[in-house]
Motif scaffolding. Structure first.
Motif, PDB file in Angstrom:
ATOM      1  N   TRP A 298       1.077   8.941  -8.433  1.00 12.25           N
ATOM      2  CA  TRP A 298       1.610   8.573  -7.013  1.00 12.25           C
ATOM      3  C   TRP A 298       0.414   7.745  -6.454  1.00 12.25           C
ATOM      4  N   SER A 299       0.607   6.943  -5.421  1.00  4.67           N
ATOM      5  CA  SER A 299      -0.389   6.420  -4.609  1.00  4.67           C
ATOM      6  C   SER A 299       0.218   5.885  -3.373  1.00  4.67           C
ATOM      7  N   ILE A 300      -0.607   5.294  -2.406  1.00  2.00           N
ATOM      8  CA  ILE A 300      -0.294   4.892  -1.048  1.00  2.00           C
ATOM      9  C   ILE A 300      -0.128   3.456  -1.181  1.00  2.00           C
ATOM     10  N   GLY A 301       1.005   3.095  -0.613  1.00  2.00           N
ATOM     11  CA  GLY A 301       1.342   1.599  -0.389  1.00  2.00           C
ATOM     12  C   GLY A 301       1.480   0.987  -1.749  1.00  2.00           C
ATOM     13  N   ASP A 302       1.620  -0.456  -1.689  1.00  2.00           N
ATOM     14  CA  ASP A 302       1.480  -1.447  -2.739  1.00  2.00           C
ATOM     15  C   ASP A 302       0.624  -2.540  -2.937  1.00  2.00           C
ATOM     16  N   SER A 303      -0.555  -2.137  -2.021  1.00  2.00           N
ATOM     17  CA  SER A 303      -1.812  -3.029  -1.912  1.00  2.00           C
ATOM     18  C   SER A 303      -2.889  -2.192  -2.473  1.00  2.00           C
ATOM     19  N   PRO A 304      -3.881  -2.856  -3.101  1.00  4.18           N
ATOM     20  CA  PRO A 304      -5.245  -2.254  -3.241  1.00  4.18           C
ATOM     21  C   PRO A 304      -6.081  -2.206  -2.096  1.00  4.18           C
ATOM     22  N   CYS A 305      -7.243  -1.321  -2.215  1.00  9.78           N
ATOM     23  CA  CYS A 305      -7.912  -1.262  -0.922  1.00  9.78           C
ATOM     24  C   CYS A 305      -8.207  -2.303  -0.323  1.00  9.78           C
ATOM     25  N   GLU A 306      -8.837  -3.579  -0.981  1.00  7.47           N
ATOM     26  CA  GLU A 306      -9.181  -4.861  -0.250  1.00  7.47           C
ATOM     27  C   GLU A 306      -8.201  -5.077   0.783  1.00  7.47           C
ATOM     28  N   LYS A 307      -6.817  -5.331   0.231  1.00 10.72           N
ATOM     29  CA  LYS A 307      -5.876  -5.883   0.977  1.00 10.72           C
ATOM     30  C   LYS A 307      -5.528  -4.759   2.285  1.00 10.72           C
ATOM     31  N   ALA A 308      -5.420  -3.504   1.761  1.00 10.61           N
ATOM     32  CA  ALA A 308      -5.100  -2.539   2.785  1.00 10.61           C
ATOM     33  C   ALA A 308      -6.146  -2.569   4.078  1.00 10.61           C
ATOM     34  N   ARG A 309      -7.596  -2.860   3.694  1.00 11.62           N
ATOM     35  CA  ARG A 309      -8.787  -2.753   4.757  1.00 11.62           C
ATOM     36  C   ARG A 309      -8.203  -3.946   5.614  1.00 11.62           C
ATOM     37  N   GLU A 310      -7.955  -5.127   4.887  1.00 15.44           N
ATOM     38  CA  GLU A 310      -7.682  -6.523   5.592  1.00 15.44           C
ATOM     39  C   GLU A 310      -6.630  -6.586   6.596  1.00 15.44           C
ATOM     40  N   PHE A 311      -5.589  -5.929   6.219  1.00 18.50           N
ATOM     41  CA  PHE A 311      -4.596  -5.679   7.177  1.00 18.50           C
ATOM     42  C   PHE A 311      -4.312  -4.541   7.926  1.00 18.50           C
ATOM     43  N   LYS A 312      -5.684  -3.539   7.916  1.00 20.78           N
ATOM     44  CA  LYS A 312      -5.952  -2.614   8.485  1.00 20.78           C
ATOM     45  C   LYS A 312      -4.795  -1.525   8.629  1.00 20.78           C
TER      46      LYS A 312
END
Length: 298
Positions: free
Chosen positions: A241-255
Motif C-alpha cells: 500500500w502507499s499514499i496517493g497516486d503521485s510520487p514525492c516530488e508531485k505531492a510536495r509540489e501540490f502541497k
C-alpha cells in the motif's frame, strides 16, 4: 478586461490552493476516540476504524466483533486483514485457495472452489514476496490479472504417476510447481484450476489439485502438503500500500503530502505510483500520524 481576467485567475488559483490545504487538513484531523485495535491486531493510522479515524476510504478497516477474537476486514468487503505494517507499507491478507477434488470414479466435488479471485483496486500485490503455487499430480493451474489496462497470464503444470516420484524438498513440477515471479503492480488476479484425467490415475495417493498466490515464506512443500491443503481454506498474501497516486516530488509540489517535514521524510513507493513516509534519523513512531514521529530519548 485584461485586469479583470488577471484578478479572476488569481482568485481561482488562491481558491484552489486553499481547497488543497483544506483537504490536507481534513485528512489529518483524527478523532481522539479512534480505536487502535481490532481483536489481537493493531490498526495504525493511516488505517482506522470508523469515521474520522482513517486517511481516506481506501484505508477504512471494518472490525467484525461477531467472532472471537474479532476480525478486521479491508474497507467494507470480505478481504480479511491479519497484519498492517507502516514501516514496510504492507498488509497481510487472507487469500482463498482454489481447490479441485474428485472421487475415485472421477466425479468432481461440487462444493470445491475451482477459481479464486482477489480485487484490491487501490492496493497492489507484492511481486517480491508472493509466489503462485500449484499442488497435485494431475494439475494445471493458470493465474491471470491486470495491471491497469495491461493483461497478465501465466501458469504451470504439476504431474506425477506415483507417490514415489515426488521430491518433497522442492517444487520441481512433480507434485508441486511454482511460477518464479509475477509482475509488479498487479491489483487483481484470478486463479483457475484444471485436471487432465480427473485424478483417476493418481486417486489412491492424490485426489485433489490446489492453486494459490500466497506469501512465499509461509509455504514449504512437504509430504504433508496434499493433506494439509485439503483442510486449509486460506493462505496469507502480502499486499503493498502507499499514499496517493503521485510520487514525492508531485505531492510536495501540490502541497498534499501527509509526511511531516520536521520529523519525517517522503519516500517514493517501489510498488505503486504513490509514496510512503519514514521517520527521520533520531525519531521513531508512526510517520503518518500528525504527532507520530517522536525524538529518541536515550
Amino acid at each position: 478586461m485584461g485586469l479583470l481576467h488577471g484578478i479572476l485567475l488569481l482568485h481561482l488559483a488562491v481558491t484552489a490552493g486553499v481547497m488543497i490545504n483544506l483537504r490536507r487538513a481534513e485528512a489529518q484531523t483524527i478523532n481522539e476516540h479512534c480505536r487502535g485495535r481490532c481483536g489481537n491486531m493493531d490498526i495504525p493510522y493511516p488505517f482506522g476504524i470508523g469515521g474520522g479515524c482513517y486517511l481516506n476510504k481506501k484505508f477504512n478497516i471494518t472490525c467484525d466483533e461477531s467472532t472471537n477474537p474479532p476480525k478486521a476486514y479491508l474497507r467494507k468487503g470480505n478481504i480479511q486483514v491479519t497484519n498492517i505494517s507502516i514501516s514496510d507499507g504492507e498488509l497481510i491478507v487472507l487469500q482463498l485457495i482454489a481447490k479441485d477434488c474428485y472421487d475415485k470414479n472421477g466425479l468432481q466435488y461440487q462444493d470445491d472452489t475451482l477459481t479464486a479471485s482477489l480485487d484490491l483496486s487501490s492496493f497492489t500485490i507484492s511481486s517480491t514476496k508472493n509466489k503462485f503455487t500449484a499442488i497435485g499430480c494431475d494439475t494445471y493451474a493458470i493465474i491471470r490479472g491486470f495491471r491497469g489496462e495491461q493483461r497478465y497470464r501465466t501458469g504451470c503444470l504439476s504431474l506425477c504417476d506415483r507417490a514415489g516420484d515426488i521430491n518433497y524438498e522442492t517444487c520441481s513440477g512433480v507434485g508441486c510447481c511454482q511460477v518464479m515471479s509475477i509482475p509488479p503492480r498487479l491489483n487483481n488476479f484470478t486463479v483457475i484450476l484444471r485436471s487432465y484425467s480427473n485424478h483417476t490415475k493418481v486417486w489412491d495417493f492424490n485426489r485433489c489439485s490446489f492453486g494459490v498466490l500466497a506469501e512465499e515464506s509461509q509455504f514449504k512443500f512437504s509430504n504433508r502438503s496434499f493433506n494439509e491443503f485439503e483442510n486449509k481454506k486460506y493462505f496469507p498474501l502480502v499486499v503493498d500500500w502507499s499514499i496517493g497516486d503521485s510520487p514525492c516530488e508531485k505531492a510536495r509540489e501540490f502541497k498534499n503530502s501527509i509526511c511531516h517535514l520536521e520529523t519525517s521524510e517522503c519516500v517514493d513507493s517501489n510498488s505503486s505510483s504513490g509514496y510512503l513516509c519514514r521517520c527521520l534519523p533520531g525519531f521513531t513512531g508512526n510517520p503518518y500520524h500528525p504527532n507520530g514521529c517522536q525524538r529518541y530519548h536515550y
